[in-house]
Design a protein around this motif. Structure first.
Motif, PDB file in Angstrom:
ATOM      1  N   GLY A 245       0.789  -1.220   0.000  1.00 50.00           N
ATOM      2  CA  GLY A 245       0.000   0.000   0.000  1.00 50.00           C
ATOM      3  C   GLY A 245       0.827   1.279   0.000  1.00 50.00           C
ATOM      4  O   GLY A 245       0.916   1.980  -0.981  1.00 50.00           O
ATOM      5  N   ASP A 247       0.017   3.918   1.806  1.00 56.99           N
ATOM      6  CA  ASP A 247      -1.079   4.873   1.638  1.00 56.99           C
ATOM      7  C   ASP A 247      -0.703   6.271   2.123  1.00 56.99           C
ATOM      8  O   ASP A 247      -0.041   6.434   3.149  1.00 56.99           O
ATOM      9  CB  ASP A 247      -2.294   4.419   2.440  1.00 56.99           C
ATOM     10  CG  ASP A 247      -2.947   3.179   1.867  1.00 56.99           C
ATOM     11  OD1 ASP A 247      -2.403   2.600   0.916  1.00 56.99           O
ATOM     12  OD2 ASP A 247      -4.006   2.782   2.394  1.00 56.99           O
ATOM     13  N   LEU A 401      -3.325   1.474  -3.039  1.00 53.88           N
ATOM     14  CA  LEU A 401      -4.304   0.682  -2.294  1.00 53.88           C
ATOM     15  C   LEU A 401      -5.356   1.599  -1.677  1.00 53.88           C
ATOM     16  O   LEU A 401      -6.540   1.490  -1.960  1.00 53.88           O
ATOM     17  CB  LEU A 401      -3.609  -0.152  -1.224  1.00 53.88           C
ATOM     18  CG  LEU A 401      -4.493  -1.164  -0.484  1.00 53.88           C
ATOM     19  CD1 LEU A 401      -5.114  -2.162  -1.452  1.00 53.88           C
ATOM     20  CD2 LEU A 401      -3.695  -1.887   0.593  1.00 53.88           C
ATOM     21  N   SER A 445      -0.702  -2.171  -6.545  1.00 53.53           N
ATOM     22  CA  SER A 445      -1.269  -2.617  -5.276  1.00 53.53           C
ATOM     23  C   SER A 445      -2.182  -3.820  -5.422  1.00 53.53           C
ATOM     24  O   SER A 445      -2.763  -4.269  -4.434  1.00 53.53           O
ATOM     25  CB  SER A 445      -2.022  -1.477  -4.593  1.00 53.53           C
ATOM     26  OG  SER A 445      -1.118  -0.575  -4.004  1.00 53.53           O
TER      27      SER A 445
END
Length: 469
Positions: A245, A247, A401, A445
């Motif tokens: 990820g 993120d 992700l 991802s």
């Protein structure tokens, strides 16, 4: 307690044994059998034999079995949660091992509620066309060490729901809770419907390339996901891959930070940061940068870190030495490149893979802790000057992700979140999942989605029945 593999409904051991290490004190929790290629062959053969009967079972029967499994998970939650803490490290308190068990039971029940009815495309004087969903066959599941039992449930239950049979291989770091779960499930499922093997990369590679495995579902690293894709190409296996990820989260200018601190903390540091969809790099406007860094570091300093079996601790250790050394190396790289370590950054004395909650200020995009997924309790905070710049930063990496935007006006934040290149975009939260909402990534991802009807379809093939009148 003796831990065994499960093949064709029977407990199986092997000559070789694997030590499972407690990450809190580095002692041996237990030993479990070490699988091999022959074990994989036996498990796949059992799943193949069981498939015709299980796939033909009435839909109501499979629903009833999943609900029975959900009750088993709930009734054995204390035992399973303790195994997770001992082998993986996440605490008994807070959103830790007990929360993982609650999620596992809830996801099983939610999956049981899903249906894939026939879809009628045409029905007139000329003819009838309908679409049916058929189970893909034998599913090979490979699960990671961060949420070992919950992710096993995410892989297994939709497969069973539609009529597939399964061979699961848990991580060698955290096999115990999964082996115990499969042992319990085998008491209520027909022999061969669910099988568990163990082992390292060689065992995993044999499972993912096995000619009698029809689909692979994998949660883990991008590098391994690409290897699995290459291995499955020879037989054109179906794939669901949930990969890395890293993120990004963006705090919009002028955001009131104090009301968001608790949410922000768990978004970043749940499971000591060892979560694919955790917030792993935070972007803050220059005008508010020092305020956010200071307030967030002060909040993080109040959170108790330690052995997860002690109920006062909310954050546990990293799961293994490999991950501990990776996180420590990324923090050292950031320091060498000019970052400020505002909180943490040094391992406490004593045994265990404990890394302190670490806040890294003045982080930049030439630091590994920003560009690589650190998967640990170290958060880089990056300064930006315009929202467009922050979004460009968030979208700059090969992963996608999740992502989040935090602000006083949720509608404005939601409009900006729609510009993020990710599978899930959150507003004023990060990492919240729902069993009926599809979850997956874009770019590197992953491929495919999990959860809900869309996730259920990933375990099926579409068959069109076209009838001329």
């Amino acid at each position: 307690m003796n831990f065994m593999l499960t093949i064709d409904g029977q407990p199986v051991s092997t000559g070789a044994m694997l030590d499972v290490i407690n990450p809190a004190d580095e002692t041996i929790v237990a030993k479990c059998p070490q699988g091999n290629r022959e074990i994989v062959d036996a498990a796949v053969a059992a799943a193949r034999r069981a498939f015709p009967q299980w796939s033909a079972a009435p839909d109501a029967e499979r629903v009833a079995k999943l609900l029975e499994i959900a009750d088993l998970i709930q009734n054995h939650s204390k035992e399973l949660a303790e195994l997770i803490t001992l082998e993986q490290g996440k605490p008994q308190s807070g959103p830790g091992a007990n929360q993982e068990l609650k999620g596992a039971a809830a996801w099983t029940r939610a999956t049981a509620s899903l249906t894939l009815p026939e879809q009628i495309i045409q029905d007139d004087a000329a003819g009838k066309i309908l679409v049916r969903r058929k189970p893909v066959g034998v599913v090979g599941s490979i699960t990671p060490w961060n949420w070992p039992l919950l992710i096993a449930v995410w892989h297994i239950m939709p497969a069973l729901r539609v009529g597939c049979t399964v061979v699961i291989k848990p991580s060698p770091f955290t096999p115990l809770s999964t082996l115990r779960l499969i042992e319990l499930m085998s008491k209520v499922l027909p022999p061969g419907v669910i099988n568990a093997v163990t082992g390292g990369p060689e065992v995993g590679a044999h499972l993912t390339t096995h000619p009698n495995v029809d689909k692979i579902v994998f949660t883990g690293s991008i590098t391994t996901g690409k290897q699995i894709m290459r291995g499955g190409a020879a037989t054109l296996k179906r794939m669901t891959l949930e990969l890395g990820g890293n993120d990004a989260g963006i705090i919009l200018p002028g955001t009131r930070i104090e009301p968001l601190l608790e949410k922000l903390f768990w978004s970043c540091f749940v499971n000591a940061g060892q979560t694919c969809a955790a917030l792993k790099r935070l972007y803050v406007h220059a005008d508010q940068y020092e305020e956010v860094v200071r307030n967030f570091a002060d909040y993080c300093a109040t959170i108790p870190v330690g052995n997860g079996m002690d109920p006062k601790h909310l954050i546990g250790p990293l799961t293994n030495r490999m991950q501990f050394e990776k996180v420590a190396g990324y923090v050292e790289d950031a320091q060498a490149r000019g970052a400020r370590i505002v909180l943490g950054g040094r391992k406490p004395p004593g045994p265990g893979f404990f890394y302190p909650l670490t806040i890294i200020a003045d982080a930049t995009h030439d630091m590994l802790v920003v560009t690589e997924e650190q998967f640990g309790p170290a958060l880089p905070i990056v300064k930006y000057t315009t929202v467009d710049e922050a979004i460009a930063y968030a979208n700059a990496l090969e992963v996608g992700l999740g992502g989040s935007v935090w602000g006083n006006d949720p509608q404005v934040a939601a409009e900006l979140a729609g510009r993020l290149e990710c599978g899930t975009a959150w507003v004023n939260q990060h990492g919240a999942l729902h069993p009926l909402a599809p979850f997956g990534g874009v770019k590197c991802s992953g491929i495919g989605v999990e959860f809900g009807v869309d996730g259920l379809k990933e375990y099926t093939t579409a068959q069109v029945i076209s009838i001329a009148r």
